[in-house]
Design a protein around this motif. Structure first.
Motif, PDB file in Angstrom:
ATOM      1  N   LEU A  77       0.910  -1.011   0.022  1.00 37.23           N
ATOM      2  CA  LEU A  77      -0.100   0.024  -0.211  1.00 37.23           C
ATOM      3  C   LEU A  77       0.616   1.448  -0.105  1.00 37.23           C
ATOM      4  O   LEU A  77       1.722   1.560   0.355  1.00 37.23           O
ATOM      5  N   LEU A  78       0.239   2.674  -1.075  1.00 42.28           N
ATOM      6  CA  LEU A  78       1.207   3.456  -1.238  1.00 42.28           C
ATOM      7  C   LEU A  78       0.985   4.147  -0.208  1.00 42.28           C
ATOM      8  O   LEU A  78      -0.561   5.146  -1.091  1.00 42.28           O
ATOM      9  N   ASN A  79       1.168   5.765   0.198  1.00 40.98           N
ATOM     10  CA  ASN A  79       0.845   6.820   0.974  1.00 40.98           C
ATOM     11  C   ASN A  79       1.333   7.511  -0.249  1.00 40.98           C
ATOM     12  O   ASN A  79       2.570   7.973   0.632  1.00 40.98           O
ATOM     13  N   TYR A  80       1.143   8.782  -0.888  1.00 44.37           N
ATOM     14  CA  TYR A  80       1.788   9.596  -1.974  1.00 44.37           C
ATOM     15  C   TYR A  80       2.024  10.882  -2.084  1.00 44.37           C
ATOM     16  O   TYR A  80       0.417  11.188  -2.279  1.00 44.37           O
ATOM     17  N   PRO A  81       3.233  12.488  -1.810  1.00 46.65           N
ATOM     18  CA  PRO A  81       2.259  12.940  -1.344  1.00 46.65           C
ATOM     19  C   PRO A  81       2.613  13.864  -3.240  1.00 46.65           C
ATOM     20  O   PRO A  81       3.483  13.949  -3.283  1.00 46.65           O
ATOM     21  N   THR A 111      -3.281   9.280  -1.513  1.00 40.85           N
ATOM     22  CA  THR A 111      -2.355  10.205  -2.312  1.00 40.85           C
ATOM     23  C   THR A 111      -3.082  11.611  -1.476  1.00 40.85           C
ATOM     24  O   THR A 111      -4.192  11.538  -1.401  1.00 40.85           O
ATOM     25  N   VAL A 112      -2.226  12.458  -1.527  1.00 36.04           N
ATOM     26  CA  VAL A 112      -2.487  13.837  -0.035  1.00 36.04           C
ATOM     27  C   VAL A 112      -1.779  14.536  -0.859  1.00 36.04           C
ATOM     28  O   VAL A 112      -0.685  14.525  -2.185  1.00 36.04           O
ATOM     29  N   SER A 113      -1.812  16.028  -1.023  1.00 38.74           N
ATOM     30  CA  SER A 113      -0.332  17.449  -1.236  1.00 38.74           C
ATOM     31  C   SER A 113      -0.404  17.769  -0.198  1.00 38.74           C
ATOM     32  O   SER A 113      -0.563  17.786   0.761  1.00 38.74           O
ATOM     33  N   MET A 114       1.332  18.521  -0.724  1.00 35.28           N
ATOM     34  CA  MET A 114       2.200  19.113   0.270  1.00 35.28           C
ATOM     35  C   MET A 114       1.658  20.452   0.141  1.00 35.28           C
ATOM     36  O   MET A 114       1.773  21.449  -1.172  1.00 35.28           O
ATOM     37  N   PRO A 115       2.133  21.476   1.144  1.00 36.05           N
ATOM     38  CA  PRO A 115       2.483  22.447   0.708  1.00 36.05           C
ATOM     39  C   PRO A 115       3.862  22.346   0.037  1.00 36.05           C
ATOM     40  O   PRO A 115       4.880  22.195  -0.472  1.00 36.05           O
ATOM     41  N   SER A 116       3.817  23.983  -1.226  1.00 32.66           N
ATOM     42  CA  SER A 116       4.684  23.607  -1.818  1.00 32.66           C
ATOM     43  C   SER A 116       6.081  24.436  -1.302  1.00 32.66           C
ATOM     44  O   SER A 116       6.105  24.960   0.074  1.00 32.66           O
ATOM     45  N   GLY A 117       7.081  23.230  -1.276  1.00 37.39           N
ATOM     46  CA  GLY A 117       8.644  23.753  -0.920  1.00 37.39           C
ATOM     47  C   GLY A 117       8.676  22.379   0.243  1.00 37.39           C
ATOM     48  O   GLY A 117       9.700  22.127   0.658  1.00 37.39           O
ATOM     49  N   ALA A 118       7.739  21.855   0.455  1.00 34.40           N
ATOM     50  CA  ALA A 118       7.615  21.143   1.530  1.00 34.40           C
ATOM     51  C   ALA A 118       8.140  19.467   1.373  1.00 34.40           C
ATOM     52  O   ALA A 118       8.616  19.401  -0.210  1.00 34.40           O
ATOM     53  N   PRO A 119       9.569  19.472   2.178  1.00 35.42           N
ATOM     54  CA  PRO A 119      10.047  17.445   2.038  1.00 35.42           C
ATOM     55  C   PRO A 119       9.138  17.005   1.728  1.00 35.42           C
ATOM     56  O   PRO A 119       7.852  16.495   2.306  1.00 35.42           O
TER      57      PRO A 119
END
Length: 310
Positions: A77-81, A111-119
């Motif tokens: 199972l994959l969790n991916y930003p 799947t999720v979204s990450m803030p711009s520039g976040a690791p």
């Protein structure tokens, strides 16, 4: 709060019997073995590591935990930003290579979204099957400590990834580790304890000994080094200490009777005895323990890279 502190707090929560009191790298549900690992940009991989290699490593480190239980992979199972399109597509290509190469299909994920520039923070859960999964806590006094393969190649590969000149096979050991699935399946029925080497031979051996209520003596001179590592880093005491504390090897560390005819190639590097703690020797010479035995989640960064990434 350190990793150990956090785990102590988690043990106060309701735990499933298959959690093994959170003292192992995987959980059991009947013959199913479950494990999960997270790779964090700037901690577990470099920002300029190729995305396909990061995907491969994410799969490999999880399957390495299955290998330590003698398990055959069932799926992941994959969790991916989601983020940069080109990076995402290259990641997917590497993921496909790994899943095909290890015959380990995708079951689903999130799947999720990450803030711009976040690791980037990447999480994979792997599920395998094993009807005889050795714990890390099963070592017995008098057992020999063995390790498969060679140690230190990935640590040298990290130095190459950060700009040093060195051979491609060491770089590959860091970026595309190979989980020892076949070896784990061959060993599982015969050994008393087994785990993979992820954080460094010294620290992981100490963890196995502590989980087993024993002490462990390791001979630094016995640590197996590859010809490529010797050519790159040397074969003196400093080079061996660097190899034994670097981590990311993903070899199998296991405890077995010294009389056991091993079904796989492995090197004897130490011995378990009544007591506690780690004792280090170099041949016949006692050595003080190095200040750092390996990687620990205690406020330090796994990779010594730019502060903005840590």
């Amino acid at each position: 709060m350190t990793e150990a502190d956090f785990l102590d707090q988690l043990r106060r929560l309701p735990l499933h019997p298959g959690a093994a009191d959170l003292r192992d790298d995987s959980a059991r549900l009947g013959d199913l073995v479950l494990t999960t690992d997270t790779l964090v940009e700037g901690v577990h991989f470099l920002s300029d590591d190729p995305p396909g290699d990061v995907a491969w490593k994410l799969v490999a480190v999880n399957l390495s935990d299955l290998a330590a239980k003698g398990a055959m992979p069932v799926g992941v199972l994959l969790n991916y930003p989601l983020g940069d399109d080109a990076w995402d597509r290259a990641f997917l290509a590497g993921l496909g290579e790994a899943l095909t190469g290890f015959d380990c299909p995708l079951l689903g994920g999130d799947t999720v979204s990450m803030p711009s520039g976040a690791p980037r923070v990447l999480t994979l859960t792997a599920i395998g099957e094993s009807n005889h999964a050795p714990p890390r806590s099963g070592a017995r006094a008098g057992d020999t400590l063995y390790v498969t393969g060679t140690i230190g190649d990935a640590g040298a590969g990290l130095s190459i990834a950060r700009g040093k000149t060195g051979p491609a096979d060491l770089l590959a050991a860091y970026r595309r580790p190979q989980p020892r699935l076949a070896e784990g399946q061959a060993l599982a029925r015969h050994v008393h304890a087994m785990m993979d080497v992820s954080d460094g031979v010294l620290i992981d051996a100490r963890r196995m000994a502590a989980a087993s209520g024993l002490g462990i003596m390791i001979d630094l001179a016995a640590i197996p080094l590859s010809p490529a590592y010797r050519a790159f880093a040397g074969d003196d005491r400093a080079a061996r200490l660097a190899a034994a504390t670097a981590g990311d090897d993903y070899q199998l560390l296991f405890a077995a009777p010294p009389t056991l005819a091993l079904p796989v190639a492995a090197t004897a590097i130490g011995r378990f005895a009544p007591g506690s703690g780690l004792t280090l020797i170099d041949g016949a010479e006692p050595l003080p323990l190095p200040q750092r035995l390996g990687f620990e989640h205690a406020g330090e960064h796994r990779l010594p890279i730019a502060p903005r990434q840590g």
